[in-house]
Motif scaffolding. Structure first.
Motif, short mmCIF file in Angstrom:
data_model
loop_
_atom_site.label_atom_id
_atom_site.label_comp_id
_atom_site.label_asym_id
_atom_site.label_seq_id
_atom_site.Cartn_x
_atom_site.Cartn_y
_atom_site.Cartn_z
N VAL A 133 0.43 -1.00 -0.17
CA VAL A 133 0.21 0.02 -0.30
C VAL A 133 0.37 1.18 0.04
CG1 VAL A 133 -1.38 1.45 1.47
CG2 VAL A 133 -1.77 -1.15 1.12
N ILE A 134 0.56 2.25 -0.67
CA ILE A 134 1.23 3.29 -1.08
C ILE A 134 0.17 4.11 -0.64
CG2 ILE A 134 3.23 4.52 -2.00
CD1 ILE A 134 4.06 1.96 -3.77
N PRO A 135 0.01 5.50 -0.39
CA PRO A 135 -0.67 6.86 -0.73
C PRO A 135 0.00 7.09 -1.55
CG PRO A 135 0.34 6.51 1.74
CD PRO A 135 1.48 5.40 1.25
N ALA A 136 -1.41 7.75 -2.52
CA ALA A 136 -1.10 8.55 -3.57
C ALA A 136 -1.27 9.67 -3.37
CB ALA A 136 -3.00 7.77 -4.24
N PRO A 137 -0.95 10.97 -4.32
CA PRO A 137 0.37 10.48 -5.65
C PRO A 137 1.63 9.98 -4.87
CG PRO A 137 0.16 12.38 -5.82
CD PRO A 137 -0.41 12.00 -3.84
N CYS A 138 2.58 8.38 -5.79
CA CYS A 138 3.37 8.17 -5.69
C CYS A 138 4.48 7.83 -6.69
CB CYS A 138 3.26 6.98 -5.05
SG CYS A 138 2.73 5.60 -5.75
N TYR A 139 5.40 7.72 -6.20
CA TYR A 139 6.64 7.51 -6.95
C TYR A 139 6.15 6.26 -7.64
CZ TYR A 139 11.10 4.94 -8.48
OH TYR A 139 12.58 5.01 -9.23
N PRO A 140 6.12 6.71 -9.62
CA PRO A 140 6.21 5.99 -10.35
C PRO A 140 5.57 4.55 -10.25
CG PRO A 140 5.48 7.71 -11.83
CD PRO A 140 5.88 8.50 -10.33
N VAL A 141 7.35 4.45 -10.14
CA VAL A 141 7.83 3.49 -10.61
C VAL A 141 8.52 2.04 -9.55
CG1 VAL A 141 10.61 2.90 -11.88
CG2 VAL A 141 9.87 4.80 -12.62
N TYR A 142 7.69 3.27 -8.86
CA TYR A 142 7.47 2.21 -7.43
C TYR A 142 7.13 0.55 -7.67
CZ TYR A 142 8.33 4.49 -3.29
OH TYR A 142 9.31 5.60 -2.01
N LYS A 143 5.76 0.34 -8.98
CA LYS A 143 5.54 -0.71 -9.51
C LYS A 143 6.11 -1.53 -9.72
CE LYS A 143 1.24 -0.68 -12.58
NZ LYS A 143 1.28 -2.26 -13.08
N ASP A 145 9.42 -1.68 -9.76
CA ASP A 145 10.51 -2.08 -8.17
C ASP A 145 10.38 -3.40 -7.06
OD1 ASP A 145 12.05 -0.08 -9.76
OD2 ASP A 145 12.03 1.15 -7.90
N ILE A 146 8.52 -2.66 -7.00
CA ILE A 146 8.26 -3.72 -6.20
C ILE A 146 7.70 -5.06 -7.18
CG2 ILE A 146 7.40 -1.98 -3.96
CD1 ILE A 146 4.38 -2.78 -5.54
N GLY A 147 7.12 -5.23 -8.01
CA GLY A 147 6.60 -5.82 -8.47
C GLY A 147 7.46 -6.99 -9.32
N ASN A 148 8.44 -6.88 -10.26
CA ASN A 148 9.28 -7.59 -11.14
C ASN A 148 9.53 -8.38 -10.94
OD1 ASN A 148 8.94 -5.46 -13.61
ND2 ASN A 148 10.94 -4.35 -13.46
N MET A 149 10.46 -8.59 -9.46
CA MET A 149 11.18 -9.97 -9.27
C MET A 149 10.23 -10.74 -7.85
SD MET A 149 15.04 -9.37 -9.26
CE MET A 149 15.45 -11.15 -7.34
N SER A 150 9.54 -9.79 -7.28
CA SER A 150 8.98 -10.30 -6.04
C SER A 150 6.94 -10.60 -6.34
CB SER A 150 8.64 -9.24 -5.35
OG SER A 150 7.48 -8.52 -5.08
N GLY A 151 6.75 -10.13 -7.36
CA GLY A 151 5.58 -9.71 -8.11
C GLY A 151 3.90 -9.41 -6.99
N MET A 152 4.97 -8.52 -6.27
CA MET A 152 4.14 -7.56 -5.40
C MET A 152 3.72 -6.88 -6.19
SD MET A 152 4.80 -6.49 -1.18
CE MET A 152 6.06 -5.41 -2.42
N GLU A 153 1.67 -6.31 -5.77
CA GLU A 153 1.02 -5.13 -6.36
C GLU A 153 1.36 -4.27 -5.59
OE1 GLU A 153 -2.49 -7.25 -6.62
OE2 GLU A 153 -1.33 -9.17 -7.94
N ARG A 154 0.88 -3.09 -6.12
CA ARG A 154 0.77 -2.17 -6.05
C ARG A 154 -0.63 -1.14 -5.45
NH1 ARG A 154 3.27 3.34 -8.77
NH2 ARG A 154 0.81 4.64 -8.97
N TYR A 155 -1.06 -0.57 -4.29
CA TYR A 155 -2.16 -0.48 -3.59
C TYR A 155 -1.84 0.96 -3.84
CZ TYR A 155 -6.85 -0.15 -1.97
OH TYR A 155 -7.87 0.31 -1.28
N ASP A 156 -2.70 2.22 -5.05
CA ASP A 156 -3.01 3.33 -4.62
C ASP A 156 -4.08 4.43 -3.63
OD1 ASP A 156 -0.52 3.88 -6.37
OD2 ASP A 156 -2.20 3.21 -8.30
N LEU A 157 -3.31 4.07 -2.38
CA LEU A 157 -4.22 4.55 -1.48
C LEU A 157 -4.76 6.44 -1.87
CD1 LEU A 157 -5.90 4.52 1.41
CD2 LEU A 157 -3.53 4.31 2.92
N ILE A 158 -5.75 6.67 -2.04
CA ILE A 158 -6.21 7.73 -2.20
C ILE A 158 -6.87 8.44 -0.48
CG2 ILE A 158 -7.60 9.11 -2.91
CD1 ILE A 158 -5.68 7.68 -4.84
N THR A 159 -5.44 9.54 -0.30
CA THR A 159 -6.57 9.93 1.19
C THR A 159 -6.88 11.52 0.89
OG1 THR A 159 -4.36 11.08 1.25
CG2 THR A 159 -4.28 8.69 2.50
#
Ligand code: PLP
Length: 441
Positions: A133-143, A145-159
């Motif tokens: 979970v990453i508060p939005a807006p966030c650094y786009p490339v997190y998607k 960086d967290i996903g390529n190797m581990s397969g973790m997904e990004r959840y944009d938390l709109i506050t």
């Protein structure tokens, strides 16, 4: 069209540009602005680099490396966590300048930039399908960086929706975290990690100590990892500067997450840092993770080999960080230059009455040009972004990719060009906005 020579992963990489502004940036590099040689050229303000203090650093690095002999550990293999001498110097440097509390060098892992550190951390802590979970807006490339190797997904938390709601700083609350937790559970997934960037990319806001503490307690109670990315931790704005001081009603100061980690001693808390931004040396590719989780650090040492930093680079940085007087004045002078350039941007935005988030740190201004959108869509935002680039020669990053709900927001990087060139870019931006307003009236 398929590319049968590639794996499914390769196919995805083939068809997914790293960033939306990448092609435009490559094109801009072939037609860069120069006051005399190319006055009509493009001024790219979209890549998070700080060039304002490089000349200071260049002289110092040249001198330090000329005076010292290369140590014997440089040509061989060293610890996969990073050379012990380098980690010791990094711990002292961070203690003095960033964390103000002690760090154990044995609990540091060193990889090729923050990108590698994020990738390695995700690989070790998350399983495929887990959610960060990453508060939005966030650094786009997190998607990636967290996903390529581990397969973790990004959840944009709109506050929030409007920039006015975060003028005082990030608005993340426990209710927001609870909402994310409920939604993720409902989707049958696991909320594995909360990632905060402090100071934030792109808003420049700072999480207060109290906010961080609340998030920490909540994450620990729910068995969720909390990682704070302090890659902009030494790039702080002097909020007392005459042009900008009226923007700040509260006195929020930056407080490193390391202090909370030290107090809590939890396996769930981790800190990221990199020298890319604060020292303007993204090309040297040096990032760090700090964690008191022994198992995490042990695992890190076992999988970090393909992400390690050249020993020569570690040695050069070690020399630099150990030069404490120089580094103290470097950090102070750099913040002063950042503030001066930031003030150039804000002076123009105030004159134009363009909404923005008052930054306390980082290299960005997050601004709102939604009044110029022909309709409230991502496509219209994209068109406006290209129009600014093509007709005024100013390249920003459009909000698309930052995961936020509002359209027409843009990120501007202010220290990637000289203060003079930034002034020219802002004059062009002003001309563009005034003409658009005139055309519409
Ligand atoms: C929040 C954040 N994390 C990580 C990175 C990547 O940094 P590095 O160049 O050290 O890999 C960036 C670069 O813009 C960033 O803004």
């Amino acid at each position: 069209m398929g590319t049968p020579s590639l794996s499914n992963r390769g196919e995805l990489a083939f068809s997914t540009p790293l960033r939306v502004d990448y092609d435009a940036h490559s094109e801009a590099l072939g037609n860069l602005y120069h006051p005399q040689d190319n006055p009509q050229g493009v001024i790219p303000l979209n890549v998070a680099e700080n060039t304002l203090s490089w000349s200071d650093l260049r002289h110092r690095i040249s001198r330090l490396t000329a005076e010292a002999q290369i140590p014997d550990w440089v040509p061989g293999y060293t610890s996969m966590l990073g050379a012990p001498d380098f980690r010791a110097a990094a711990a002292s440097f961070l203690e003095k300048h960033l964390t103000t509390c002690t760090l154990d060098p044995d609990q540091l892992g060193v990889s090729a930039g923050a990108t590698s550190v994020i990738e390695m951390t995700s690989f070790i802590l998350a399983d495929s399908g887990d959610v960060a979970v990453i508060p939005a807006p966030c650094y786009p490339v997190y998607k990636q960086d967290i996903g390529n190797m581990s397969g973790m997904e990004r959840y944009d938390l709109i506050t929030h929706h409007e920039l006015s709601e975060i003028r005082g700083g990030p608005s993340l609350s426990i209710a927001d975290l609870e909402r994310a937790q409920t939604e993720i559970k409902r989707a049958g997934k696991r909320f594995r990690m909360l990632i905060l960037t402090n100071p934030d990319n792109p808003t420049g806001g700072i999480y207060s100590h109290q906010q961080l503490l609340k998030c920490t307690n909540w994450c620990i109670d729910h068995g969720i990892h909390l990682v704070v990315n302090e890659i902009y931790g030494l790039s702080l704005i002097n909020t007392k500067h005459s042009v900008i001081r009226e923007d700040y009603t509260e006195d929020t100061v930056f407080c490193s997450f390391a202090n909370i980690m030290q107090a809590k001693q939890s396996d769930l808390l981790h800190l990221w840092y990199a020298f890319s931004k604060d020292l303007g040396i993204s090309g040297l590719r040096v990032g760090l993770v700090y964690s008191q989780n022994e198992a995490f650090i042990r695992a890190y040492g076992n999988v970090n080999l393909s992400h390690t930093v050249s020993n020569y680079t570690q040695w050069v940085l070690q020399l630099l960080m150990s030069d404490t007087d120089f580094m103290s004045s470097y950090v102070a002078n750099n913040c002063e230059r950042l503030t001066e350039s930031y003030a150039v941007v804000i002076r123009h935005l105030k004159e134009l009455r363009i909404p923005y988030v008052p930054a306390r740190g980082s290299l960005f201004t997050w601004l709102d040009l939604s009044e110029l959108l022909v309709e409230d869509t991502s496509a219209a935002e994209h068109d406006l972004w290209l129009d600014l680039y093509r007709s005024a020669g100013v390249l920003l990053t459009p909000g698309e990719g930052f995961g936020h709900s509002k359209k027409g927001l843009f990120r501007l990087v202010y220290p990637c060009v000289s203060k003079h060139d930034l002034g020219t870019a802002m004059d062009r931006l002003s001309g563009f906005v005034l003409k658009k307003r005139q055309d519409e009236s």
